[in-house]
Design a protein around this motif. Sequence first.
Motif, PDB file in Angstrom:
ATOM      1  N   HIS A  56       0.817  -1.214   0.000  1.00 22.55           N
ATOM      2  CA  HIS A  56       0.000   0.000   0.000  1.00 22.55           C
ATOM      3  C   HIS A  56       0.851   1.264   0.000  1.00 22.55           C
ATOM      4  CE1 HIS A  56      -3.583  -2.383   0.607  1.00 22.55           C
ATOM      5  NE2 HIS A  56      -2.923  -3.054   1.531  1.00 22.55           N
ATOM      6  N   PHE A  57       2.162   1.105   0.165  1.00 22.53           N
ATOM      7  CA  PHE A  57       3.073   2.256   0.194  1.00 22.53           C
ATOM      8  C   PHE A  57       3.385   2.770  -1.208  1.00 22.53           C
ATOM      9  CE2 PHE A  57       5.337   0.844   4.371  1.00 22.53           C
ATOM     10  CZ  PHE A  57       4.165   1.003   5.068  1.00 22.53           C
ATOM     11  N   GLY A  58       3.311   1.911  -2.201  1.00 24.47           N
ATOM     12  CA  GLY A  58       3.677   2.281  -3.567  1.00 24.47           C
ATOM     13  C   GLY A  58       4.748   1.344  -4.104  1.00 24.47           C
ATOM     14  N   GLN A  59       5.373   1.744  -5.192  1.00 24.26           N
ATOM     15  CA  GLN A  59       6.410   0.934  -5.833  1.00 24.26           C
ATOM     16  C   GLN A  59       7.731   1.131  -5.086  1.00 24.26           C
ATOM     17  OE1 GLN A  59       6.873   1.743  -9.997  1.00 24.26           O
ATOM     18  NE2 GLN A  59       8.742   0.526 -10.142  1.00 24.26           N
ATOM     19  N   ARG A  60       8.309   0.025  -4.622  1.00 25.80           N
ATOM     20  CA  ARG A  60       9.529   0.097  -3.818  1.00 25.80           C
ATOM     21  C   ARG A  60      10.703   0.606  -4.659  1.00 25.80           C
ATOM     22  NH1 ARG A  60      12.440  -4.617  -0.270  1.00 25.80           N
ATOM     23  NH2 ARG A  60      13.534  -3.153   1.079  1.00 25.80           N
ATOM     24  N   HIS A  61      11.526   1.440  -4.032  1.00 25.55           N
ATOM     25  CA  HIS A  61      12.729   2.044  -4.626  1.00 25.55           C
ATOM     26  C   HIS A  61      12.422   2.861  -5.875  1.00 25.55           C
ATOM     27  CE1 HIS A  61      15.169  -1.258  -2.434  1.00 25.55           C
ATOM     28  NE2 HIS A  61      14.868  -0.244  -1.639  1.00 25.55           N
ATOM     29  N   HIS A  62      11.261   3.477  -5.868  1.00 30.41           N
ATOM     30  CA  HIS A  62      10.888   4.377  -6.963  1.00 30.41           C
ATOM     31  C   HIS A  62      10.669   5.761  -6.355  1.00 30.41           C
ATOM     32  CE1 HIS A  62       9.122   5.803 -10.661  1.00 30.41           C
ATOM     33  NE2 HIS A  62       8.134   6.321  -9.941  1.00 30.41           N
ATOM     34  N   GLU A  63      11.437   6.725  -6.829  1.00 30.01           N
ATOM     35  CA  GLU A  63      11.330   8.081  -6.296  1.00 30.01           C
ATOM     36  C   GLU A  63      10.695   8.984  -7.342  1.00 30.01           C
ATOM     37  OE1 GLU A  63      14.007  10.707  -3.315  1.00 30.01           O
ATOM     38  OE2 GLU A  63      15.055   9.716  -4.938  1.00 30.01           O
ATOM     39  N   THR A  64       9.746   9.785  -6.915  1.00 29.86           N
ATOM     40  CA  THR A  64       9.060  10.688  -7.830  1.00 29.86           C
ATOM     41  C   THR A  64       9.879  11.972  -8.005  1.00 29.86           C
ATOM     42  OG1 THR A  64       7.775  11.586  -5.990  1.00 29.86           O
ATOM     43  CG2 THR A  64       6.786   9.786  -7.250  1.00 29.86           C
ATOM     44  N   ALA A  65       9.485  12.786  -8.958  1.00 27.21           N
ATOM     45  CA  ALA A  65      10.210  14.015  -9.286  1.00 27.21           C
ATOM     46  C   ALA A  65      10.236  14.965  -8.090  1.00 27.21           C
ATOM     47  CB  ALA A  65       9.557  14.700 -10.478  1.00 27.21           C
ATOM     48  N   LYS A  66      11.402  15.594  -7.871  1.00 32.89           N
ATOM     49  CA  LYS A  66      11.535  16.550  -6.780  1.00 32.89           C
ATOM     50  C   LYS A  66      11.147  17.959  -7.193  1.00 32.89           C
ATOM     51  CE  LYS A  66      14.823  13.945  -4.128  1.00 32.89           C
ATOM     52  NZ  LYS A  66      16.083  13.868  -3.452  1.00 32.89           N
ATOM     53  N   THR A 113       3.631  10.787  -5.374  1.00 30.37           N
ATOM     54  CA  THR A 113       4.322  11.112  -4.127  1.00 30.37           C
ATOM     55  C   THR A 113       5.346  10.033  -3.816  1.00 30.37           C
ATOM     56  OG1 THR A 113       2.638   9.957  -2.850  1.00 30.37           O
ATOM     57  CG2 THR A 113       2.355  12.333  -3.113  1.00 30.37           C
ATOM     58  N   THR A 114       6.224  10.328  -2.872  1.00 32.52           N
ATOM     59  CA  THR A 114       7.187   9.344  -2.392  1.00 32.52           C
ATOM     60  C   THR A 114       7.085   9.258  -0.884  1.00 32.52           C
ATOM     61  OG1 THR A 114       8.699   9.911  -4.189  1.00 32.52           O
ATOM     62  CG2 THR A 114       9.617   8.658  -2.360  1.00 32.52           C
ATOM     63  N   LEU A 115       6.966   8.032  -0.372  1.00 37.80           N
ATOM     64  CA  LEU A 115       6.953   7.763   1.062  1.00 37.80           C
ATOM     65  C   LEU A 115       8.341   7.284   1.453  1.00 37.80           C
ATOM     66  CD1 LEU A 115       4.237   5.955   3.088  1.00 37.80           C
ATOM     67  CD2 LEU A 115       6.599   5.284   3.367  1.00 37.80           C
ATOM     68  N   PHE A 156      12.228   3.567   0.409  1.00 41.12           N
ATOM     69  CA  PHE A 156      11.284   4.557  -0.105  1.00 41.12           C
ATOM     70  C   PHE A 156      10.391   3.910  -1.141  1.00 41.12           C
ATOM     71  CE2 PHE A 156      15.279   4.980  -2.308  1.00 41.12           C
ATOM     72  CZ  PHE A 156      14.946   5.034  -3.638  1.00 41.12           C
ATOM     73  N   TYR A 157       9.186   4.470  -1.250  1.00 48.44           N
ATOM     74  CA  TYR A 157       8.148   3.932  -2.112  1.00 48.44           C
ATOM     75  C   TYR A 157       7.499   5.098  -2.867  1.00 48.44           C
ATOM     76  CZ  TYR A 157       8.610  -0.018   1.069  1.00 48.44           C
ATOM     77  OH  TYR A 157       9.090  -1.046   1.823  1.00 48.44           O
ATOM     78  N   GLY A 158       7.418   4.979  -4.170  1.00 46.64           N
ATOM     79  CA  GLY A 158       6.839   6.046  -4.974  1.00 46.64           C
ATOM     80  C   GLY A 158       5.600   5.606  -5.723  1.00 46.64           C
ATOM     81  N   THR A 159       4.744   6.571  -5.970  1.00 48.03           N
ATOM     82  CA  THR A 159       3.567   6.337  -6.805  1.00 48.03           C
ATOM     83  C   THR A 159       3.691   7.269  -7.983  1.00 48.03           C
ATOM     84  OG1 THR A 159       2.304   7.956  -5.553  1.00 48.03           O
ATOM     85  CG2 THR A 159       2.074   5.660  -4.886  1.00 48.03           C
ATOM     86  N   GLU A 160       3.868   6.739  -9.147  1.00 46.21           N
ATOM     87  CA  GLU A 160       4.021   7.549 -10.355  1.00 46.21           C
ATOM     88  C   GLU A 160       2.689   7.625 -11.074  1.00 46.21           C
ATOM     89  OE1 GLU A 160       5.793  10.242 -12.050  1.00 46.21           O
ATOM     90  OE2 GLU A 160       7.217   8.987 -11.007  1.00 46.21           O
ATOM     91  N   LEU A 161       1.857   8.491 -10.573  1.00 44.68           N
ATOM     92  CA  LEU A 161       0.526   8.662 -11.141  1.00 44.68           C
ATOM     93  C   LEU A 161       0.356  10.123 -11.497  1.00 44.68           C
ATOM     94  CD1 LEU A 161      -1.231   6.731  -8.275  1.00 44.68           C
ATOM     95  CD2 LEU A 161      -0.684   5.806 -10.500  1.00 44.68           C
TER      96      LEU A 161
END
Length: 163
Positions: A56-66, A113-115, A156-161
Amino acid sequence: MNRILSMLATSKLGRAYTKYAALSWHEKRLLIEIGFLLACSWVAIRFVAFKRLTPHFGQRHHETAKVLTHTDPEAILIGRLIRAASDRLPWECKCLAQALVAQIMLSRRKIATTLYIGVTRDSDETRQHQAHAWVRYGEHYLTGGRGHKRYTVIDFYGTELTR
């Protein structure tokens, strides 16, 4: 009777109700969703194995744009309301519960987002680790942003949506 009403209006509960009543219907609906999800995440963190929560955290080791070309005000509002609700609920809403709620709500709204999960050592002789979780949206820290620089990111976990 007037004295009772004036006491209620100046009490903590009365001020909280006054603030809630001044919110828009959209903000009230978001607060209800946040309260429900914070309760669910509080239960899940205590009774569900961590490895079952991480999907539920998102895709592991994926960081979204800063850096974002467009900042979505809905993301900033949700972060502000999560922090406000966490301080006022009768149970303790720690950083992981707040981060999980932010990640769930924003992924539903297709906001990337990135958690982050980080650890640090106490400075005393016990050498115990402290953990912390926070959510970043572009350059904005929506939850847990205060003091996040003290922690070493371990996952870290990212959601690229995108909307």
